[in-house]
Scaffold this active site. Structure first.
Site, PDB file in Angstrom:
ATOM      1  CE1 TYR A 296      -4.858 -11.686   0.420  1.00 19.05           C
ATOM      2  CE2 TYR A 296      -4.268  -9.412   0.929  1.00 19.05           C
ATOM      3  CZ  TYR A 296      -4.971 -10.329   0.174  1.00 19.05           C
ATOM      4  OH  TYR A 296      -5.785  -9.892  -0.839  1.00 19.05           O
ATOM      5  CG  PHE A 353       0.106  -9.158  -6.841  1.00 18.20           C
ATOM      6  CD1 PHE A 353       1.131  -9.697  -7.597  1.00 18.20           C
ATOM      7  CD2 PHE A 353       0.294  -9.040  -5.467  1.00 18.20           C
ATOM      8  CE1 PHE A 353       2.321 -10.110  -6.987  1.00 18.20           C
ATOM      9  CE2 PHE A 353       1.474  -9.447  -4.858  1.00 18.20           C
ATOM     10  CZ  PHE A 353       2.494  -9.981  -5.625  1.00 18.20           C
ATOM     11  CD  GLU A 354      -5.638 -12.364  -3.085  1.00 18.03           C
ATOM     12  OE1 GLU A 354      -5.815 -13.516  -3.532  1.00 18.03           O
ATOM     13  OE2 GLU A 354      -6.451 -11.800  -2.361  1.00 18.03           O
ATOM     14  CB  VAL A 355       2.301 -13.805  -2.793  1.00 21.65           C
ATOM     15  CG1 VAL A 355       3.062 -15.060  -2.363  1.00 21.65           C
ATOM     16  CG2 VAL A 355       2.743 -13.368  -4.190  1.00 21.65           C
ATOM     17  CG  HIS A 390      -9.419 -12.180  -0.595  1.00 18.20           C
ATOM     18  ND1 HIS A 390      -8.618 -12.651  -1.605  1.00 18.20           N
ATOM     19  CD2 HIS A 390     -10.455 -13.044  -0.523  1.00 18.20           C
ATOM     20  CE1 HIS A 390      -9.148 -13.749  -2.126  1.00 18.20           C
ATOM     21  NE2 HIS A 390     -10.267 -14.000  -1.483  1.00 18.20           N
TER      22      HIS A 390
END
Ligand code: GTP
Ligand code: MG
Length: 466
Positions: A296, A353-355, A390
């Site tokens: 994450y 924003f998340e990768v 999350h």
């Protein structure tokens, strides 16, 4: 008479030669340009016809592929191990050291893919239909991860998401051609598909969310939920009176990663409408995550608006008690709580924003966590956001080293900016953000706390941005 004929013959012969010369000159000026290999930047890493492989199969809702060429080249690696190692592409990760970034420019230690055929014979693209017209820059060498961008959007978001895509492509994806999955609770219209497909350099796919994933679960008391919305409206809590916003938050918390289209991938990068990327991205963040065993990541963190999550931490604690088997050793509890888990300090990673790793979200640990929260009803009886959901999951279920901060991905989503700390970093990455707007070290950011619990050294110059 004979003299007249001879003159005519002379005219004909002259005309013939004139036409022949004209023909020769015009054709030699078109075909006769011999392209030297260095015209194409050989040695600087150009490639023309190289494109990563697409995921094996996609669901029916595939719209179309755009961009150039069909898939070929390296296989999609799901883990980034083995073959993905040692290609020498720029590493540039969380560190802001200038030398590290300096080395990404014009690196020649990389084994580059080559043009299929002799570069000297490559035709010059003069019009859009010519081969090579859109090869304005290098396609990045190296393996590709099994990854996609993902966007939840309405048809009316088309121009805002178009802006985001343009920036993601310009700063990164035009060299990588990763796919893009679009999800919507209604069918996407032709304009949305046309515009987005024209902008994405990878394949685009469009999925409609099933009703169950975008509606009130049966156990929710509709009257109670309605009263909450009315009360929040009166108290002017942002999106407090919105039903669709709640469906959106619940969907992003528990369902986006298990849509049929998303099942084809292991990695995702979430993109929202109207975001900005301010710096070039010289390496593949998906590959960075895979090779460094990250699950994450974030660029901005902050304190959640307390009124929207009064009982979220109670639910989290209930989950911890019921499922101790899912709580990771060496987790990030110190990021979430200042008293060893008794209370929540409201820190969260900003999830627009998340990768991240989809298999983690699809794991039993995460699904148990989501279902436990969903049963408690706070998506509707309060207004739980997917960001704290999350974040609490990442903080409890992952080892702290599995969460990554991308200092070098400069980002804006209204109203916050992440602009990399360190002038040399910003210069090397050709950033156009104003460092004064960097939120990282301001009082309302939790990023310092992330650095502290991970024992990381803050980037040089951070003191001047507090
Ligand atoms: N299909 C669909 N997408 C939605 C809906 N509401 C929000 N979204 C998308 O969900 C994501 C988050 O919604 P936003 O409205 O950006 O929420 P936010 O980021 O908390 O708030 P903003 O400050 O308005 O950006 C965005 O990608 C939206 O396009 C909806 O009703 N339907
Ligand atoms: Mg948004």
């Amino acid at each position: 008479m004979a003299a007249g004929n001879a003159r005519i013959v002379r005219y004909v012969v002259f005309a013939f030669f004139f036409v022949a010369i004209l023909y020769f000159v015009s054709h030699s000026s078109y075909d006769g340009v011999h392209l030297k290999p260095d015209t194409f930047g050989v040695g600087k890493g150009s490639s023309s016809s190289w494109k990563p492989e697409k995921p094996a199969s996609n669901a029916d809702s595939v719209s179309s592929g755009s961009g150039s060429g069909s898939s070929s080249g390296s296989g999609s690696s799901s883990s980034g191990s083995g073959s993905s190692k040692g290609s020498g592409s720029s590493s540039g990760s969380s560190s802001s050291g200038s030398s590290e970034y300096g080395s990404t420019k014009g690196s020649s230690s990389v084994s580059r893919p080559t043009y299929e055929g002799d570069l000297a014979e490559a035709p010059m693209a003069l019009k859009p239909s010519d081969k090579g017209w859109d090869f304005l820059e290098d396609t990045a060498p190296g393996p590709r991860m099994n990854a996609t961008f993902v966007t939840l959007a309405r048809n009316s978001d088309v121009w805002e998401i178009a802006r985001s895509i343009r920036q993601v492509e310009d700063r990164f994806n035009r060299r990588y051609h990763y796919d893009w999955v679009f999800l919507n609770d209604k069918p996407f219209d032709a304009t949305f598909k046309k515009v987005t497909t024209s902008l994405v350099s990878g394949n685009t796919y469009y999925g409609e969310i099933p009703h169950d994933h975008w509606s009130f679960p049966e156990h929710i008391d509709q009257d109670k939920a309605k009263k909450v919305r009315e009360d929040m409206a009166q108290r002017k809590i942002i999106y407090g009176d919105s039903i669709s916003y709640r469906h959106m938050c619940r969907f992003e918390s528990g369902f986006f990663f298990r849509q049929p289209l998303m099942m084809n991938y292991e990695w995702y990068w979430r993109v929202e409408p109207s975001i900005e990327l301010f710096c070039d991205i010289h390496y593949d963040p998906f590959r960075f995550m895979a090779e460094n065993k990250k699950k994450y990541s974030f660029v901005l963190s902050l304190y959640e608006y307390v009124e929207t999550i009064p009982t979220l931490w109670d639910s989290a604690k209930k989950f911890i008690k019921n499922h101790p088997e899912h709580i990771a050793e060496g987790n990030s509890m110190g990021f979430l709580s200042d008293d060893g888990g008794d209370s929540y300090n409201h820190c969260h990673f900003w999830s627009n924003f998340e990768v991240g790793n989809l298999n983690w979200l699809r794991s039993k640990a995460y699904i148990d966590f989501f279902e436990s929260l969903d049963q408690d009803g706070g998506f509707f009886y309060e207004r739980w956001g997917d960001a704290p959901v999350h974040s609490i999951a990442a903080g409890l279920l992952l080892k702290k080293e599995e969460i990554h901060f991308f200092n070098d991905i400069a980002y804006y989503h209204v109203p916050f900016t992440h602009c990399p700390t360190g002038e040399q970093t910003r210069i090397d990455l050709r950033c156009h953000c104003n460092p004064k707007e960097n939120f990282d070290w301001k009082g309302y950011s939790c990023t310092s706390r992330y650095f502290d619990i991970n024992g990381l050294e803050k980037p040089e110059g951070y003191e001047n941005q507090q």
